[in-house]
Design a protein around this motif. Structure first.
Motif, mmCIF file in Angstrom:
data_model
loop_
_atom_site.group_PDB
_atom_site.id
_atom_site.type_symbol
_atom_site.label_atom_id
_atom_site.label_comp_id
_atom_site.label_asym_id
_atom_site.label_seq_id
_atom_site.Cartn_x
_atom_site.Cartn_y
_atom_site.Cartn_z
ATOM 1 N N ARG A 232 0.837 -1.196 0.000
ATOM 2 C CA ARG A 232 0.000 0.000 0.000
ATOM 3 C C ARG A 232 0.874 1.248 0.000
ATOM 4 O O ARG A 232 1.861 1.329 0.725
ATOM 5 N N ALA A 233 0.498 2.242 -0.823
ATOM 6 C CA ALA A 233 1.154 3.555 -0.798
ATOM 7 C C ALA A 233 0.047 4.596 -0.702
ATOM 8 O O ALA A 233 -0.593 4.928 -1.706
ATOM 9 N N GLY A 234 -0.206 5.077 0.533
ATOM 10 C CA GLY A 234 -1.289 6.045 0.732
ATOM 11 C C GLY A 234 -2.625 5.412 0.380
ATOM 12 O O GLY A 234 -3.021 4.395 0.925
ATOM 13 N N SER A 235 -3.329 5.985 -0.593
ATOM 14 C CA SER A 235 -4.657 5.488 -0.966
ATOM 15 C C SER A 235 -4.605 4.498 -2.125
ATOM 16 O O SER A 235 -5.623 4.152 -2.698
ATOM 17 N N LEU A 236 -3.384 4.064 -2.494
ATOM 18 C CA LEU A 236 -3.230 3.156 -3.641
ATOM 19 C C LEU A 236 -2.543 1.853 -3.248
ATOM 20 O O LEU A 236 -1.780 1.804 -2.285
ATOM 21 N N LEU A 237 -2.817 0.804 -4.029
ATOM 22 C CA LEU A 237 -2.140 -0.483 -3.858
ATOM 23 C C LEU A 237 -1.322 -0.796 -5.105
ATOM 24 O O LEU A 237 -1.711 -0.429 -6.215
ATOM 25 N N HIS A 238 -0.194 -1.482 -4.919
ATOM 26 C CA HIS A 238 0.660 -1.883 -6.043
ATOM 27 C C HIS A 238 1.122 -3.328 -5.845
ATOM 28 O O HIS A 238 1.129 -3.837 -4.729
ATOM 29 N N LEU A 239 1.565 -3.941 -6.933
ATOM 30 C CA LEU A 239 2.236 -5.245 -6.865
ATOM 31 C C LEU A 239 3.736 -5.008 -6.781
ATOM 32 O O LEU A 239 4.270 -4.142 -7.487
ATOM 33 N N LYS A 240 4.414 -5.779 -5.938
ATOM 34 C CA LYS A 240 5.838 -5.506 -5.697
ATOM 35 C C LYS A 240 6.651 -6.800 -5.620
ATOM 36 O O LYS A 240 6.207 -7.794 -5.042
ATOM 37 N N THR A 241 7.831 -6.777 -6.228
ATOM 38 C CA THR A 241 8.802 -7.876 -6.133
ATOM 39 C C THR A 241 10.163 -7.268 -5.807
ATOM 40 O O THR A 241 10.498 -6.199 -6.314
ATOM 41 N N ARG A 242 10.941 -7.964 -4.973
ATOM 42 C CA ARG A 242 12.271 -7.480 -4.591
ATOM 43 C C ARG A 242 13.334 -8.324 -5.312
ATOM 44 O O ARG A 242 13.242 -9.544 -5.329
ATOM 45 N N VAL A 243 14.321 -7.635 -5.919
ATOM 46 C CA VAL A 243 15.406 -8.340 -6.615
ATOM 47 C C VAL A 243 16.730 -7.958 -5.944
ATOM 48 O O VAL A 243 17.111 -6.784 -5.921
ATOM 49 N N ILE A 244 17.419 -8.958 -5.354
ATOM 50 C CA ILE A 244 18.674 -8.702 -4.622
ATOM 51 C C ILE A 244 19.816 -9.446 -5.312
ATOM 52 O O ILE A 244 19.659 -10.606 -5.700
ATOM 53 N N SER A 245 20.950 -8.757 -5.485
ATOM 54 C CA SER A 245 22.106 -9.399 -6.130
ATOM 55 C C SER A 245 23.406 -8.807 -5.590
ATOM 56 O O SER A 245 23.389 -7.847 -4.808
ATOM 57 N N LEU A 246 24.539 -9.381 -6.009
ATOM 58 C CA LEU A 246 25.852 -8.875 -5.597
ATOM 59 C C LEU A 246 26.555 -8.228 -6.785
ATOM 60 O O LEU A 246 26.626 -8.817 -7.871
ATOM 61 N N ILE A 247 27.071 -7.026 -6.572
ATOM 62 C CA ILE A 247 27.731 -6.299 -7.657
ATOM 63 C C ILE A 247 29.114 -6.886 -7.924
ATOM 64 O O ILE A 247 29.881 -7.128 -6.991
ATOM 65 N N LYS A 248 29.414 -7.114 -9.199
ATOM 66 C CA LYS A 248 30.743 -7.627 -9.568
ATOM 67 C C LYS A 248 31.798 -6.555 -9.300
ATOM 68 O O LYS A 248 31.506 -5.348 -9.386
ATOM 69 N N ASP A 249 33.014 -6.986 -9.003
ATOM 70 C CA ASP A 249 34.089 -6.066 -8.611
ATOM 71 C C ASP A 249 34.391 -4.985 -9.646
ATOM 72 O O ASP A 249 34.756 -3.874 -9.294
ATOM 73 N N ASN A 250 34.236 -5.294 -10.922
ATOM 74 C CA ASN A 250 34.622 -4.310 -11.951
ATOM 75 C C ASN A 250 33.451 -3.442 -12.419
ATOM 76 O O ASN A 250 33.573 -2.684 -13.374
ATOM 77 N N SER A 251 32.295 -3.551 -11.755
ATOM 78 C CA SER A 251 31.118 -2.773 -12.182
ATOM 79 C C SER A 251 31.108 -1.386 -11.547
ATOM 80 O O SER A 251 31.384 -1.235 -10.366
ATOM 81 N N GLU A 252 30.736 -0.376 -12.352
ATOM 82 C CA GLU A 252 30.634 1.000 -11.844
ATOM 83 C C GLU A 252 29.171 1.336 -11.582
ATOM 84 O O GLU A 252 28.271 0.840 -12.276
ATOM 85 N N LEU A 253 28.966 2.235 -10.617
ATOM 86 C CA LEU A 253 27.617 2.669 -10.267
ATOM 87 C C LEU A 253 26.911 3.272 -11.482
ATOM 88 O O LEU A 253 25.729 3.021 -11.727
ATOM 89 N N LYS A 254 27.646 4.056 -12.275
ATOM 90 C CA LYS A 254 27.049 4.709 -13.443
ATOM 91 C C LYS A 254 26.453 3.679 -14.406
ATOM 92 O O LYS A 254 25.375 3.881 -14.969
ATOM 93 N N SER A 255 27.151 2.549 -14.605
ATOM 94 C CA SER A 255 26.648 1.501 -15.514
ATOM 95 C C SER A 255 25.333 0.926 -15.012
ATOM 96 O O SER A 255 24.417 0.647 -15.796
#
Length: 372
Positions: A232-255
């Motif tokens: 729920r967000a205020g007066s609205l409902l949404h569907l939600k899924t969480r995606v969790i992963s590990l960032i590779k050592d050579n990956s930049e935030l900008k990418s």
């Protein structure tokens, strides 16, 4: 810091026309603020700095940075703020705007049926007069009303004044862990009945989840996808899924930013075709609406041991860099006693233009409820 002096400092900053942001992250009683010491307009293209970032929908335009070293930072811990109760003024539906939006949606559906475009998010800007010209007051009302949203008020004299309450995390990074959320589908919250979701809404949600996992594959490993839940967000409902992963050592935030922004939830799918359609057919410039905002590369120190008596082990603390970015939804821009309220919705081949118009009317009510 006492709440009175916290808000006095904000009011003074605004009166001096100096940049600031005040915000509270979801399910959090902490209100944080950054006050920039001068009115210099700092921008970032690399996202390697530390501070608070405010990025546009179209990343070809530059993102604004409040650099950590150029700001005074303070925070308070509080559950609710005192504000006077307001009766929201009614937004009278403008028939011309209604027709324009219905035509835009119809055009989107036609393009989806005749190309490889699967989904496009189409929006409009609603303008409304505002009596209260204190943005801090509007922020306080939003804070009291939307506990599970990123509530913020952002100002730079050279850019403008933006206020919002967004339920949508673009992503957060804690050390090497990347968390992103797939959010789609919208229906009004009704206390009495259990929400029922249609096939179209689950399909829309799945498109977003699949897209996110594909986009982060080159930069992360060990991708973990949660079950779909209703939030729920205020007066609205949404569907939600969480995606969790590990960032590779050579990956930049900008990418990772470029891979995930703009999401199918605010742009469409495939991204390039949807974005091109939006830039060509929407009758206005979104600017920072459906952009993103939040803390950039802040250092957090966490002790590994929660047992305070064991002082020896407390020396083993972990220093992590943290970034938290929220998609700038349910927001408005305040200009000369008028509020530009931005609202939109996801269009697929099964969309109904009239219903899509109604959905934008429901969404504008979120922000309209705190305006007097």
């Amino acid at each position: 810091m006492h709440k009175d002096s916290f808000f006095e400092a904000l009011e003074t900053q605004y009166a001096k026309q100096l940049p600031f942001v005040v915000y509270s992250r979801p399910i959090n009683s902490k209100i944080q603020c950054w006050l920039q010491k001068d009115d210099v307009l700092h921008k970032t293209e690399t996202f390697t700095e530390s501070g608070f970032v405010f990025a546009p929908f179209n990343l070809n335009e530059k993102s604004i940075l409040f650099p950590k070293e150029a700001c005074l930072y303070s925070e308070i811990d509080i559950k609710t703020l005192e504000t006077e109760v307001v009766e929201p003024t009614k937004i009278f539906q403008n028939e011309t705007e209604k027709l324009q939006h219905i035509n835009l949606v119809s055009e989107g559906i036609k393009r989806i049926k005749n190309s490889n475009l699967e989904k496009v998010v189409l929006s409009r800007c609603e303008t409304k007069p505002v009596q209260s010209n204190s943005p801090i007051t509007i922020f306080k009302r939003l804070f009291n009303t939307y506990k599970n949203a990123m509530v913020y008020c952002w100002y730079h004299p050279k850019v403008g004044l933006w206020i919002g309450a967004t339920p949508e995390l673009l992503f957060k990074v804690e050390g090497k862990q990347l968390t992103t959320i797939s959010l789609a589908g919208t229906q009004p919250y009704r206390r009495i009945s259990k929400p029922t979701w249609t096939h179209k809404e689950f399909e829309e949600q799945q498109i977003v989840t699949n897209y996110i996992t594909e986009q982060i594959k080159p930069y992360t490993k060990q991708i973990n996808v949660s079950d779909v839940e209703t939030v729920r967000a205020g007066s609205l409902l949404h569907l939600k899924t969480r995606v969790i992963s590990l960032i590779k050592d050579n990956s930049e935030l900008k990418s990772i930013i470029e891979a995930l922004h703009p999401t199918p939830a605010v742009c469409g799918f495939p991204k390039a075709e949807a974005k091109a359609f939006i830039l060509q057919h929407e009758s206005y410039n979104r600017e920072y609406y459906t952009g993103f905002l939040g803390e950039l590369n802040l250092t957090q120190v966490k002790t590994r041991n929660n047992n305070r008596r064991n002082v020896e082990n407390n020396a083993y603390s972990v220093v992590k860099t943290q970034s938290n970015f929220y998609v700038n939804l349910r927001c408005m821009q305040l200009k000369d006693n008028t509020a530009n309220i931005y609202v939109g919705g996801g269009i697929t081949k099964d969309s109904n233009p009239e219903r899509e118009w109604e959905e934008t009317v429901n969404k504008s009510a979120t922000i309209n409820a705190v305006l007097s």
